[in-house]
Design a protein around this motif. Sequence first.
Motif, short mmCIF file in Angstrom:
data_model
loop_
_atom_site.label_atom_id
_atom_site.label_comp_id
_atom_site.label_asym_id
_atom_site.label_seq_id
_atom_site.Cartn_x
_atom_site.Cartn_y
_atom_site.Cartn_z
N GLU A 160 -40.34 8.92 -11.53
CA GLU A 160 -38.88 9.04 -11.58
C GLU A 160 -38.40 9.74 -12.85
O GLU A 160 -39.13 9.82 -13.85
N VAL A 161 -37.16 10.21 -12.78
CA VAL A 161 -36.53 10.93 -13.89
C VAL A 161 -35.17 10.30 -14.16
O VAL A 161 -34.40 10.05 -13.23
N ARG A 162 -34.89 10.01 -15.42
CA ARG A 162 -33.54 9.55 -15.78
C ARG A 162 -32.72 10.76 -16.21
O ARG A 162 -33.16 11.56 -17.04
N ILE A 163 -31.53 10.85 -15.64
CA ILE A 163 -30.66 12.01 -15.88
C ILE A 163 -29.38 11.56 -16.57
O ILE A 163 -28.76 10.57 -16.16
N ARG A 164 -29.00 12.30 -17.59
CA ARG A 164 -27.66 12.15 -18.15
C ARG A 164 -26.74 12.96 -17.24
O ARG A 164 -26.81 14.19 -17.21
N VAL A 165 -25.92 12.26 -16.47
CA VAL A 165 -25.16 12.91 -15.40
C VAL A 165 -24.07 13.81 -15.98
O VAL A 165 -23.16 13.35 -16.68
N GLY A 166 -24.17 15.10 -15.65
CA GLY A 166 -23.12 16.03 -16.03
C GLY A 166 -22.01 16.06 -15.01
O GLY A 166 -20.83 16.17 -15.34
N ALA A 167 -22.40 15.95 -13.73
CA ALA A 167 -21.43 15.95 -12.64
C ALA A 167 -22.09 15.39 -11.40
O ALA A 167 -23.31 15.50 -11.22
N ALA A 168 -21.29 14.78 -10.53
CA ALA A 168 -21.78 14.20 -9.28
C ALA A 168 -20.82 14.53 -8.15
O ALA A 168 -19.61 14.59 -8.36
N PRO B 177 -37.48 16.02 -21.08
CA PRO B 177 -36.15 15.81 -21.63
C PRO B 177 -35.52 17.12 -22.11
O PRO B 177 -36.19 17.96 -22.73
N GLY B 178 -34.24 17.28 -21.77
CA GLY B 178 -33.51 18.47 -22.15
C GLY B 178 -33.36 19.48 -21.03
O GLY B 178 -32.46 20.34 -21.10
N MET B 179 -34.22 19.41 -20.01
CA MET B 179 -34.12 20.34 -18.88
C MET B 179 -32.86 20.04 -18.06
O MET B 179 -32.45 18.90 -17.91
N HIS B 180 -32.26 21.09 -17.50
CA HIS B 180 -31.15 20.94 -16.57
C HIS B 180 -31.72 20.85 -15.16
O HIS B 180 -32.58 21.65 -14.78
N VAL B 181 -31.24 19.87 -14.39
CA VAL B 181 -31.76 19.64 -13.05
C VAL B 181 -30.62 19.35 -12.09
O VAL B 181 -29.49 19.02 -12.49
N VAL B 182 -30.92 19.43 -10.79
CA VAL B 182 -29.96 19.11 -9.74
C VAL B 182 -30.74 18.56 -8.55
O VAL B 182 -31.90 18.91 -8.34
N GLY B 183 -30.09 17.67 -7.78
CA GLY B 183 -30.76 17.18 -6.59
C GLY B 183 -30.22 15.85 -6.11
O GLY B 183 -29.14 15.41 -6.50
N HIS B 184 -31.01 15.23 -5.23
CA HIS B 184 -30.68 13.91 -4.69
C HIS B 184 -31.03 12.87 -5.73
O HIS B 184 -32.19 12.73 -6.12
N VAL B 185 -30.03 12.14 -6.17
CA VAL B 185 -30.20 11.14 -7.23
C VAL B 185 -29.41 9.90 -6.83
O VAL B 185 -28.29 10.01 -6.35
N GLU C 87 -28.73 16.62 -17.29
CA GLU C 87 -29.83 16.90 -18.23
C GLU C 87 -30.84 15.76 -18.19
O GLU C 87 -30.47 14.59 -18.20
N VAL C 88 -32.10 16.12 -18.12
CA VAL C 88 -33.16 15.11 -18.13
C VAL C 88 -33.11 14.36 -19.46
O VAL C 88 -33.11 14.95 -20.54
N ASP C 89 -33.06 13.02 -19.35
CA ASP C 89 -32.99 12.18 -20.54
C ASP C 89 -34.33 11.51 -20.83
O ASP C 89 -34.71 11.33 -21.99
#
Length: 327
Positions: free
Chosen positions: A29-37, A83-91, A70-72
């Motif tokens: 799993e990946v924890r994301i600092r949510v920029g937008a949903a 960490p630091g990568m920008h990602v998008v997807g089903h979360v 952003e991956v946290d």
Amino acid sequence: MKVARIHNFSGPTAVQIDEIDVLEPGSGEVRIRVGAAGINNSDLQTTYGNYRGPGYEGLPHILGQEAAGEVDAVGLGVTDFVPGMHVVGHVKGTFGEMAIGSATELLPLADEVPFSVAASLPIAYMTASMALIHKAKIQKGEWVLIHPGSGGVGTAAVQLAKLLGGRVIATAGNKSKMQRVIELGADYGIDYSCQDVAAEVLKITDNSGVQVALDGAGQATFAQCLEAIANNGRIVSYGTTTGMDARLPIGKLLGRNATIYGIALWYNSDYQTALSTLGNLVIPAVAEGKLQPVIDREISLKDVTEALLQMEKRLIMGKIIVIPQFF
């Protein structure tokens, strides 16, 4: 961290803002600092207890199923994201400052695509691509009916069908929305509040009908799609916003030699293929300006209830985006 979640199934007014501990990513799993949903009809249905899809683990439940950010932090075994990568997807649980996603359902995001735009893509464009490309297998020059065409999936399907060379007829519930779908690229618009959809389609297509029809509302739209379909046409049903029980005129189904596909995004064998299409076709097209996702507006966590109520009243055009940092 702050989250928008429900503690009961009393509808949109059940949503409340809570402070909870930051979640830890598990293996894979990946924890994301949510920029937008992105907000979806499934979030509305969840507040009533009518939808308990992937990510639902009981009450209290954090709403939201798609995000960009952003991956946290990453869990054991995750090597493709750092960490630091920008990602998008089903979360899962994206209406919050942090959220957890599976590495297998995330895509790297180019810096030139803003989080607010990217967050509108996964559910709408994966559903549209699964319907048009992977099920109906749209061909250049074919007539495509998108009914309705003004919601999140509908506006995505209008643009994607045009990008793939289709001739698009899109419906909407009033004149202003109908004009908007034409601005998005639809060749013709039909106002289903005052026009007979099937009759108008037959006029437009010289009585031949459409080769592909996307049914996004179920009870009120499915039979109309069947009336409008051409011989050997394909109907893809992906939504039930007007009801789950639709009339199926068997005689017309047989007489038109029609094929019907029903798709549920998360449980479909084409899910990973559609995710690849999101990464290989949709996101690059958005970055190049060939696709322009329709965003109704951006809101804060405290505005989620009002947004869901407006969605229920069909007052939305495209997608509403939640920006947790607005709180």
